[in-house]
Design a protein around this motif. Structure first.
Motif, PDB file in Angstrom:
ATOM      1  N   GLN A 161       7.836  15.143 -15.713  1.00  9.22           N
ATOM      2  CA  GLN A 161       8.422  16.285 -15.016  1.00  9.22           C
ATOM      3  C   GLN A 161       8.931  15.848 -13.656  1.00  9.22           C
ATOM      4  OE1 GLN A 161       4.955  18.837 -14.854  1.00  9.22           O
ATOM      5  NE2 GLN A 161       4.494  18.211 -12.767  1.00  9.22           N
ATOM      6  N   GLU A 162       9.884  16.626 -13.146  1.00  6.96           N
ATOM      7  CA  GLU A 162      10.468  16.284 -11.855  1.00  6.96           C
ATOM      8  C   GLU A 162       9.502  16.635 -10.733  1.00  6.96           C
ATOM      9  OE1 GLU A 162      14.408  17.584  -9.291  1.00  6.96           O
ATOM     10  OE2 GLU A 162      14.528  17.459 -11.475  1.00  6.96           O
ATOM     11  N   PRO A 163       9.333  15.752  -9.759  1.00  6.51           N
ATOM     12  CA  PRO A 163       8.383  16.028  -8.677  1.00  6.51           C
ATOM     13  C   PRO A 163       8.944  17.052  -7.700  1.00  6.51           C
ATOM     14  CG  PRO A 163       9.550  14.007  -8.219  1.00  6.51           C
ATOM     15  CD  PRO A 163      10.006  14.451  -9.578  1.00  6.51           C
ATOM     16  N   ASN A 164       8.049  17.606  -6.938  1.00  3.02           N
ATOM     17  CA  ASN A 164       8.465  18.487  -5.854  1.00  3.02           C
ATOM     18  C   ASN A 164       9.201  17.643  -4.820  1.00  3.02           C
ATOM     19  OD1 ASN A 164       8.544  20.081  -3.489  1.00  3.02           O
ATOM     20  ND2 ASN A 164       6.781  21.264  -4.195  1.00  3.02           N
ATOM     21  N   TYR A 165      10.397  18.088  -4.427  1.00  2.00           N
ATOM     22  CA  TYR A 165      11.189  17.292  -3.485  1.00  2.00           C
ATOM     23  C   TYR A 165      10.470  17.132  -2.151  1.00  2.00           C
ATOM     24  CZ  TYR A 165      15.241  15.537  -0.919  1.00  2.00           C
ATOM     25  OH  TYR A 165      16.090  14.772  -0.167  1.00  2.00           O
ATOM     26  N   ASP A 166       9.634  18.089  -1.807  1.00  2.00           N
ATOM     27  CA  ASP A 166       8.865  17.969  -0.564  1.00  2.00           C
ATOM     28  C   ASP A 166       7.969  16.727  -0.591  1.00  2.00           C
ATOM     29  OD1 ASP A 166      10.008  20.234   0.485  1.00  2.00           O
ATOM     30  OD2 ASP A 166       8.381  21.573  -0.125  1.00  2.00           O
ATOM     31  N   THR A 167       7.503  16.359  -1.797  1.00  2.00           N
ATOM     32  CA  THR A 167       6.677  15.154  -1.914  1.00  2.00           C
ATOM     33  C   THR A 167       7.503  13.908  -1.581  1.00  2.00           C
ATOM     34  OG1 THR A 167       5.381  16.218  -3.652  1.00  2.00           O
ATOM     35  CG2 THR A 167       5.187  13.829  -3.448  1.00  2.00           C
ATOM     36  N   ILE A 168       8.751  13.877  -2.029  1.00  2.00           N
ATOM     37  CA  ILE A 168       9.636  12.756  -1.692  1.00  2.00           C
ATOM     38  C   ILE A 168       9.808  12.664  -0.181  1.00  2.00           C
ATOM     39  CG2 ILE A 168      11.975  11.822  -1.932  1.00  2.00           C
ATOM     40  CD1 ILE A 168      10.487  11.675  -4.520  1.00  2.00           C
ATOM     41  N   LEU A 169      10.031  13.804   0.438  1.00  2.00           N
ATOM     42  CA  LEU A 169      10.242  13.814   1.887  1.00  2.00           C
ATOM     43  C   LEU A 169       8.980  13.382   2.630  1.00  2.00           C
ATOM     44  CD1 LEU A 169      12.327  17.099   2.309  1.00  2.00           C
ATOM     45  CD2 LEU A 169      13.142  14.730   2.176  1.00  2.00           C
ATOM     46  N   ASP A 195       0.829  -1.201   0.000  1.00  2.00           N
ATOM     47  CA  ASP A 195       0.000   0.000   0.000  1.00  2.00           C
ATOM     48  C   ASP A 195       0.871   1.261   0.000  1.00  2.00           C
ATOM     49  OD1 ASP A 195      -2.724   1.165   0.138  1.00  2.00           O
ATOM     50  OD2 ASP A 195      -1.982   1.980   2.038  1.00  2.00           O
ATOM     51  N   LEU A 196       2.003   1.228   0.690  1.00  2.00           N
ATOM     52  CA  LEU A 196       2.937   2.351   0.627  1.00  2.00           C
ATOM     53  C   LEU A 196       3.459   2.527  -0.797  1.00  2.00           C
ATOM     54  CD1 LEU A 196       4.996   1.790   3.909  1.00  2.00           C
ATOM     55  CD2 LEU A 196       3.497   3.738   3.425  1.00  2.00           C
ATOM     56  N   CYS A 197       3.731   1.423  -1.486  1.00  2.00           N
ATOM     57  CA  CYS A 197       4.170   1.504  -2.879  1.00  2.00           C
ATOM     58  C   CYS A 197       3.089   2.140  -3.753  1.00  2.00           C
ATOM     59  CB  CYS A 197       4.526   0.114  -3.406  1.00  2.00           C
ATOM     60  SG  CYS A 197       5.988  -0.616  -2.637  1.00  2.00           S
ATOM     61  N   ARG A 198       1.847   1.742  -3.510  1.00  2.00           N
ATOM     62  CA  ARG A 198       0.752   2.348  -4.281  1.00  2.00           C
ATOM     63  C   ARG A 198       0.671   3.849  -4.026  1.00  2.00           C
ATOM     64  NH1 ARG A 198      -4.019   4.170  -3.140  1.00  2.00           N
ATOM     65  NH2 ARG A 198      -3.875   3.468  -0.958  1.00  2.00           N
ATOM     66  N   GLN A 199       0.863   4.272  -2.788  1.00  2.00           N
ATOM     67  CA  GLN A 199       0.839   5.694  -2.468  1.00  2.00           C
ATOM     68  C   GLN A 199       1.957   6.450  -3.196  1.00  2.00           C
ATOM     69  OE1 GLN A 199       0.547   6.469   1.835  1.00  2.00           O
ATOM     70  NE2 GLN A 199      -0.445   4.485   2.084  1.00  2.00           N
ATOM     71  N   VAL A 200       3.116   5.811  -3.331  1.00  2.00           N
ATOM     72  CA  VAL A 200       4.207   6.443  -4.076  1.00  2.00           C
ATOM     73  C   VAL A 200       3.801   6.650  -5.533  1.00  2.00           C
ATOM     74  CG1 VAL A 200       6.557   6.129  -4.944  1.00  2.00           C
ATOM     75  CG2 VAL A 200       6.023   5.551  -2.576  1.00  2.00           C
ATOM     76  N   ILE A 201       3.209   5.632  -6.137  1.00  2.00           N
ATOM     77  CA  ILE A 201       2.805   5.733  -7.539  1.00  2.00           C
ATOM     78  C   ILE A 201       1.750   6.811  -7.723  1.00  2.00           C
ATOM     79  CG2 ILE A 201       1.822   4.477  -9.491  1.00  2.00           C
ATOM     80  CD1 ILE A 201       4.704   3.679  -8.489  1.00  2.00           C
ATOM     81  N   ASP A 202       0.818   6.908  -6.771  1.00  2.00           N
ATOM     82  CA  ASP A 202      -0.214   7.950  -6.870  1.00  2.00           C
ATOM     83  C   ASP A 202       0.383   9.346  -6.728  1.00  2.00           C
ATOM     84  OD1 ASP A 202      -2.148   6.049  -7.201  1.00  2.00           O
ATOM     85  OD2 ASP A 202      -2.859   6.094  -5.127  1.00  2.00           O
ATOM     86  N   ALA A 203       1.419   9.471  -5.895  1.00  2.00           N
ATOM     87  CA  ALA A 203       2.005  10.791  -5.624  1.00  2.00           C
ATOM     88  C   ALA A 203       3.035  11.206  -6.661  1.00  2.00           C
ATOM     89  CB  ALA A 203       2.648  10.796  -4.234  1.00  2.00           C
ATOM     90  N   LEU A 204       3.666  10.229  -7.321  1.00  2.00           N
ATOM     91  CA  LEU A 204       4.769  10.548  -8.229  1.00  2.00           C
ATOM     92  C   LEU A 204       4.562   9.999  -9.639  1.00  2.00           C
ATOM     93  CD1 LEU A 204       7.794   9.735  -5.893  1.00  2.00           C
ATOM     94  CD2 LEU A 204       6.722  11.943  -6.265  1.00  2.00           C
ATOM     95  N   PRO A 205       3.395  10.161 -10.212  1.00  2.00           N
ATOM     96  CA  PRO A 205       3.218   9.608 -11.557  1.00  2.00           C
ATOM     97  C   PRO A 205       4.100  10.284 -12.590  1.00  2.00           C
ATOM     98  CG  PRO A 205       1.382  11.042 -10.983  1.00  2.00           C
ATOM     99  CD  PRO A 205       2.204  10.883  -9.743  1.00  2.00           C
ATOM    100  N   SER A 206       4.403  11.565 -12.369  1.00  2.00           N
ATOM    101  CA  SER A 206       5.170  12.301 -13.378  1.00  2.00           C
ATOM    102  C   SER A 206       6.590  11.770 -13.511  1.00  2.00           C
ATOM    103  CB  SER A 206       5.204  13.786 -13.022  1.00  2.00           C
ATOM    104  OG  SER A 206       5.770  13.973 -11.728  1.00  2.00           O
ATOM    105  N   ILE A 207       7.255  11.495 -12.395  1.00  2.00           N
ATOM    106  CA  ILE A 207       8.646  11.034 -12.453  1.00  2.00           C
ATOM    107  C   ILE A 207       8.742   9.659 -13.086  1.00  2.00           C
ATOM    108  CG2 ILE A 207       8.552  10.121 -10.093  1.00  2.00           C
ATOM    109  CD1 ILE A 207      11.456  10.690  -9.791  1.00  2.00           C
ATOM    110  N   LEU A 208       7.750   8.811 -12.840  1.00  2.00           N
ATOM    111  CA  LEU A 208       7.807   7.461 -13.361  1.00  2.00           C
ATOM    112  C   LEU A 208       7.402   7.398 -14.828  1.00  2.00           C
ATOM    113  CD1 LEU A 208       6.331   5.685 -10.244  1.00  2.00           C
ATOM    114  CD2 LEU A 208       8.706   5.721 -10.967  1.00  2.00           C
ATOM    115  N   LEU A 209       6.675   8.400 -15.290  1.00  2.00           N
ATOM    116  CA  LEU A 209       6.286   8.462 -16.701  1.00  2.00           C
ATOM    117  C   LEU A 209       7.154   9.452 -17.472  1.00  2.00           C
ATOM    118  CD1 LEU A 209       2.404   8.372 -16.282  1.00  2.00           C
ATOM    119  CD2 LEU A 209       3.939   6.501 -16.876  1.00  2.00           C
ATOM    120  N   ASP A 210       8.238   9.931 -16.834  1.00  2.00           N
ATOM    121  CA  ASP A 210       9.235  10.767 -17.483  1.00  2.00           C
ATOM    122  C   ASP A 210       8.617  12.064 -18.022  1.00  2.00           C
ATOM    123  OD1 ASP A 210      11.788  11.374 -18.251  1.00  2.00           O
ATOM    124  OD2 ASP A 210      11.565  10.515 -20.260  1.00  2.00           O
TER     125      ASP A 210
END
Length: 569
Positions: A284-292, A267-282
């Protein structure tokens, strides 16, 4: 006596049920095989209801004596269980069966092929049922960690998905379904197993979405499109046809504890995919705050694990009695953290090298290195637990994939910053990972070949990128642009000019590489390397990997051939 009972267990073109039943081992062997699966593999899988499966196996053999044909789905499940036992063999099991490790490997392939033959039978022997669903799921779980069935794993997962929808399992706990069960009655073992099968599929799907490979960045199972309760946190013996006798909070260890932990990690992995679709689909770069913020979720989850799954000394001390009563808990504790720290590495990977020089991303660098070290430490802990639980991690491709990824992260760090005060110590730790990877060569040459191919692909790419810079005149801006750190980093055995810059015009280290590494043709990358060549390959990678910038290193990682059938851990 072999694991297969010294019988001819090859796969006929279109065997009948009678033909298939003749391939079963003698009953005494079947009991040994089943008991081993229940003791060693079921605690890491958690889908089967062991008491009812054991009863089903006994019924199959009783029916054969009476001249009855067992249901095809029952046979497929039993052969899948036997295949799992052959994968997870121990010396003690082989001694009881008077078998060899080579016979175990042959039995794994044979039993797997028989189970597949039942599924693929032209007479369509398998009809939708709970037993058929868990038979396919169990076989897929086993084949993930074997060498010859990568496509079949995907097909099995697809079959499971379609059959579960045909059985309406995605609506298992709607108000209408619950009321219908109340009025008409039901077999609660069947309901619980369906929940387990569903959430096992969901967890694999979500883990795959953040594990590399072609499926990264997307998942199939949408939370809004299902209404299935989590399986009860209880032991199989407390689940009967009439109901669940007792259910426990997740703070209490049961045979389902690891199952729940796996779903939570997914479920944590799913949350990452929901939050960072742009980086994984090449895009745009995500907001670093989202990574944190995502990092915080992972660390909060680790902090909130039940005490028996925590790694600190005090928690381990408190859990000694639980681990004594349930030896598999210690193994599950290791695998839970193994999976979580692998994903933390992956979450921060894009920023970890830039964090060496850019304070903004220093936290990502620290987390990446710390979690990579933790993955290797946990892998060594698995070996320490082998005498207790019986599983040998060197046989499992998913384990070795994560070890390779963690070792690669550390190798990148050493190569990117070879002048760091602790570089020698870190390099030694990376080279020590070779010994861990080498263990798998004795268990599976094909598995090791996959790791070798990944490393050779990286070395070939490095060679091409270094060749592009080596033809430039020494000291020109273009030469230093090709390797941004050339003005501040020197490589071992490389001359330094008067200005203190590394000379890259003549790179003697490249000439010393094995010839197999210099090939650029993808078909020539997979070679039969001897032990010395393989050790040199890993050592040379650490020694000659250039001081590439972050985009170049990320490009290298994209060349790594991550398999599409991961998802156990």
């Amino acid at each position: 006596m072999s694991l297969a009972g010294k019988r001819n267990i090859g796969e006929p073109d279109a065997p009948s049920i009678v033909d298939i039943t003749r391939k079963l081992p003698p009953l005494w062997q079947a009991r040994e095989l089943f008991n081993h699966f229940a003791e060693v593999l079921q605690p890491t899988y958690g889908v089967l209801h062991i008491p009812s499966c054991r009863k089903m196996m006994e019924s199959i053999y009783e029916g054969i004596v009476e001249g009855k044909e067992p249901p095809a789905a029952d046979l497929m499940l039993i052969f899948s269980i036997f295949a799992g036992t052959a994968l997870g063999w121990t010396p003690a099991l082989l001694e009881r069966l008077d078998a060899t490790s080579e016979e175990a490997k042959a039995a794994l392939l044979a039993y797997s092929r028989i189970a597949l033959a039942i599924l693929d039978h032209p007479a369509r022997l398998i009809e939708p049922s709970t037993t058929a669903l868990i038979a396919m799921g169990t076989l897929g779980h086993i084949l993930v960690n074997t060498d010859g069935f990568p496509v079949r794993v995907q097909i099995l997962r697809h079959h499971c998905h379609l059959m579960s929808r045909e059985l309406n399992i995605h609506r298992l706990d709607t108000a209408k379904a619950r009321e219908e069960r109340r009025l008409k009655g039901c077999n609660m073992i069947d309901v619980e197993v369906q929940r387990r099968a569903w959430w096992s599929m969901v967890a694999s799907d979500w883990l795959l979405s953040f594990s590399g490979g072609p499926q990264e960045g997307a998942y199939i199972f949408q939370p809004k499109h299902m209404n299935v309760n989590m399986p009860s946190n209880t032991d199989d013996e407390l689940i009967t046809k009439t109901g669940i006798q007792q259910e426990f909070p997740l703070s209490v260890a049961t045979s389902m504890s690891a199952f729940h932990a796996r779903v939570q990690c997914s479920d944590l992995c799913r949350q990452v995919i929901d939050a960072l679709p742009s980086i994984l689909l090449d895009s745009q770069e995500p907001n670093y705050d989202t990574i944190l913020e995502l990092d915080t979720r992972f660390h909060q989850h680790i902090a909130n694990l039940p005490v028996y799954f925590k790694l600190d000394a005090e928690s381990i001390e408190q859990s000694q009695q639980i681990c004594k009563e349930r030896p598999y808990i210690a193994w599950q504790r290791v695998t839970v953290h193994f999976s979580l720290h692998t994903r933390l590495c992956r979450l921060h990977r894009q920023y970890h090298l830039e964090g060496i020089t850019n304070p903004k991303y220093a936290y990502s660098h620290m987390v990446c290195i710390r979690s990579a070290h933790k993955v290797l430490e946990l892998r060594r802990a698995m070996d320490d637990l082998n005498p207790v639980i019986g599983l040998k991690p060197a046989r499992f491709w998913t384990v070795m994939h994560h070890v390779f990824f963690a070792a690669l992260i550390l190798a990148m760090d050493v190569s990117f910053n070879p002048a760091a005060p602790d570089a020698a110590a870190r390099k030694a730790k990376v080279l020590a990972a070779y010994e861990t990877l080498e263990q798998s060569k004795r268990e599976s040459n094909d598995l090791m070949e996959g790791i070798q191919k990944n490393l050779q692909t990286l070395m070939s790419t490095l060679h091409k990128q270094r060749s592009q810079t080596s033809v430039l005149p020494k000291g020109t801006p273009a030469a230093r642009e090709g390797i941004p750190g050339a003005s501040r980093v020197s490589y071992e055995n490389q001359p330094i000019n008067a200005a203190g810059e590394a000379t890259i015009l003549q790179d003697e280290s490249l000439a010393a590489l094995p010839s197999s590494l210099m090939a650029v043709d993808d078909n020539s990358l997979v070679n039969s390397l001897g032990e010395e060549d393989w050790e040199r390959l890993w050592s040379d990678f650490v020694a000659v990997a250039p001081d590439l910038d972050v985009p170049q290193w990320n490009s290298l990682l994209e060349d790594v051939d991550f398999p599409s059938n991961l998802g156990i851990f």
